[in-house]
Structures are given as structure tokens and as C-alpha cells.
Design an enzyme around this catalytic site. Structure first.
Site, short mmCIF file in Angstrom:
data_model
loop_
_atom_site.label_atom_id
_atom_site.label_comp_id
_atom_site.label_asym_id
_atom_site.label_seq_id
_atom_site.Cartn_x
_atom_site.Cartn_y
_atom_site.Cartn_z
N ARG A 237 50.51 45.78 35.89
CA ARG A 237 51.73 45.33 36.54
C ARG A 237 52.26 46.52 37.35
NH1 ARG A 237 50.34 40.85 35.81
NH2 ARG A 237 51.41 39.17 34.71
N GLU A 266 56.86 42.33 44.47
CA GLU A 266 55.85 41.47 45.09
C GLU A 266 56.53 40.25 45.71
OE1 GLU A 266 52.79 40.60 42.20
OE2 GLU A 266 52.50 42.71 41.73
N HIS A 284 47.71 40.82 44.57
CA HIS A 284 47.76 40.30 43.18
C HIS A 284 46.79 39.12 43.02
CE1 HIS A 284 50.46 39.85 39.39
NE2 HIS A 284 49.21 39.52 39.13
C1 DGY Z 1 48.36 37.08 34.91
O1 DGY Z 1 47.77 36.07 34.54
O2 DGY Z 1 49.16 37.70 34.20
C2 DGY Z 1 48.12 37.49 36.32
O3 DGY Z 1 48.44 38.80 36.55
C3 DGY Z 1 48.94 36.59 37.24
O4 DGY Z 1 50.29 36.87 37.07
#
Ligand code: DGY
Length: 324
Positions: A237, A266, A284
Site C-alpha cells: 500500500r 490514488e 495499482h
Molecule cells: C487488493 O486486493 O487488496 C488489491 O490491492 C486491490 O485493492
């Protein structure tokens, strides 16, 4: 009477149709006006919510008097205020396992892309700069045989480590709160403190969930501990890294490069990272393959359906609220 399910992000027609077998399904539609207004209007009647990429806590859910379950189409659940969910007795589910291999593929794509400068040299080639055999200015560095440092050796971290160990003959280092003896045996992985791993690894790969303990885990001090030849890969993250400090480290040559799939804010817009050739920036997409996104959608529907029909769902994040 059928219970009501409300989507809090875009869901496919196929997902809506699957849910319609058992529930009244409301999917806010941008063609019908303001999405947030449609969501807020439908919320008081919703027994279940499904979606991804939206913060949900007291401020957003106060009007959701009938809400029983939130089914997140993601493995990470840092967008949800768990304390509030627990206080209200709202169950939260996520979608682990089905995205492990795709996300590990993407982590490795960032490692390879950074080391061999694939995006940068693609742009260079298309700009017509390839007029003679390439020289040192275009050289990258090897991946095979290097040291791969995994920060967070969970399922996805282990899947990346396997690619490194068995595909690229890399030495695997890891850091975390728990010793992983089975993975040490399988991968020859060696446990290090975070500082030791940062100082030793050629590729530092962040795969930890976001929590109070991991927020800004990597800041100026940690970046300085890394080798100037090393790369930072973040598929965890954004807030796990202090982004302003990372930009500075990339500008100053404190580290050689970064491969990023996640950001403090984001979607990433107008960022100093855009001007840095040694930052490989992806939007992402860790789990974003057609196959995996379909599997995640189905897993999220299964969880929501099971919970709303009164059975304990497979991927319950907060089992303490389940009164089954
Ligand atoms: C997750 O599944 O956590 C991915 O990063 C998408 O947010």
C-alpha cells in the site's frame, strides 16, 4: 422477502446478474446522475454492500441501519474502519488466495522492469533514439543470482520469493514478526531484521498490509540504509512508504530505482514521480488480470451471499461479530 445488496463501486453485469438470483441489487449508474447521491439514497435499505476502493466507516455508514455485511472485492481491508464495523456488528469479508499468484507475477514484473529499464527503454525506442547499438547509458542490471529482500513473507511474499529462488536463483531474505521455518526450508530463506535486510538486499520488496505498525515503514532513514545500487518495489500500500522521501532518494541516487504499483494518494496525478526515469509507475494493477478479477468477483459474491443467507462466510475478517 429478498434482502437488498448495494454496490459501492462499479461491478460487472455478470456479477449483478449472479446476485439478482437471491437479492434485490442496486448498482449506482453514472448515466443516472450523481453516483454518491444514488448510493446514499439506497443505503438505508441495504443489507449488504459489495465493491472495492472506497473508504467506509462511521461517516459513510451512519445511515445504513439494516447493514449486515460488507463484501470487499480485495484482499486488503485498510479502507474499512474495523473498530466501527465491530461496534455495529457488521461483518467484513475479503478475497484472499485467488489473487496471490497474479499479484506475485506483477511484483516480479516490477523487479524485472526496474532492473532492465523496460518502460524507459520502450519510450526511448519509440522516440526514435535507437540509432546504433546500445551502450552503457542503456544498460540495466542482472536480476538472477541477486539478493531478494521480502518485507512481509505472507502468501504473496512467498509467491514472489518462489519466483526469485527457483526462477532466478536468487538468495531470499525476509523480515517479519514471525519466523517462517517451512519457507526457510523450502526457499533457503534467511530471517533478517528490517535494517539488516535493507542494507543487504538488491531488491527490497514490500508486501505488508497497511496498519499503524507499517505506515511510513520506509522513510528517509530506511532509504539511506539501502544500497545505492538497490531497488525498492512496493506492491503493498502506498502509505507504507514516505513518498516525498522516496522521490528525494530517487532524485539523489540514494537508491537506484523504484517499482511502484501503489501510492499515498490514488489515482496518482501530477506527481514528481512522473519526471523520474528511475521510477516505474503502474496504476495499482497487482491483481488486475481478467482471470483473477473474475475469481475475486466470484469469491466476493460467494462471501456476501453466504453471509446474507445466514451461513458463516469463508473469508470473514472480523469473526468476533459473527453470531452463528
Ligand atoms: C487488493 O486486493 O487488496 C488489491 O490491492 C486491490 O485493492
Amino acid at each position: 422477502m429478498k434482502k437488498t445488496v448495494l454496490a459501492f463501486s462499479r461491478i460487472t453485469q455478470a456479477m449483478a446478474e449472479r446476485l439478482q438470483h437471491d437479492f434485490n441489487v442496486i448498482v449506482p449508474n453514472p448515466k443516472l446522475g450523481d453516483i454518491a447521491a444514488q448510493f446514499n439514497e439506497a443505503l438505508p435499505e441495504a443489507h449488504g454492500l459489495i465493491g472495492v476502493g472506497r473508504k467506509l466507516g462511521r461517516a459513510q455508514l451512519e445511515g445504513a441501519g439494516k447493514l449486515e455485511v460488507v463484501s470487499s472485492v480485495s484482499v486488503g481491508y485498510d479502507n474499512y474502519d474495523l473498530d466501527y464495523f465491530n461496534e455495529r456488528g457488521i461483518a467484513l469479508t475479503n478475497t484472499p488466495d485467488v489473487l496471490t499468484e497474479s499479484t506475485a507475477d506483477l511484483g516480479f514484473a516490477l523487479i524485472m522492469g526496474c532492473a532492465r529499464r523496460t518502460a524507459e527503454l520502450d519510450a526511448w525506442t519509440k522516440a526514435g533514439h535507437w540509432q546504433a547499438t546500445v551502450g552503457p547509458a542503456q544498460f540495466g542490471c542482472d536480476v538472477h543470482g541477486k539478493k531478494l529482500g521480502i518485507v512481509g513473507l505472507g502468501n504473496i511474499g512467498a509467491a514472489i520469493a518462489r519466483r526469485g529462488r527457483f526462477g532466478f536463483n536468487m538468495q531470499v531474505l525476509y523480515t517479519g514478526n514471525n519466523r517462517k521455518t517451512a519457507l526457510e526450508q523450502e526457499l533457503g530463506a534467511q530471517l533478517r531484521s528490517l535494517d539488516e535486510l535493507l542494507a543487504e538486499a538488491d531488491f527490497v520488496c514490500l508486501v505488508v498490509p497497511l496498519s499503524d505498525a507499517t505506515r511510513k515503514l520506509i522513510g528517509a532513514r530506511e532509504l539511506k540504509l539501502m544500497k545505492p545500487s538497490a531497488f525498492l518495489i512496493n506492491i503493498a500500500r502506498g502509505p507504507v512508504v514516505d513518498e516525498a522521501e522516496l522521490v528525494e532518494a530517487l532524485q539523489n541516487g540514494t537508491i537506484r530505482g523504484a517499482g511502484l504499483d501503489v501510492y499515498e494518494k490514488e489515482p496518482l496525478a501530477d506527481s514528481p514521480l512522473f519526471k523520474l526515469p528511475n521510477a516505474l509507475t503502474l496504476p495499482h494493477i497487482g491483481s488486475a488480470t481478467a482471470e483473477t478479477r473474475e475469481a475475486m468477483a466470484n469469491r466476493a459474491i460467494d462471501n456476501l451471499r453466504t453471509a446474507l443467507l445466514g451461513e458463516r462466510p469463508q473469508d470473514l475478517v472480523n469473526p468476533q461479530v459473527w453470531k452463528g
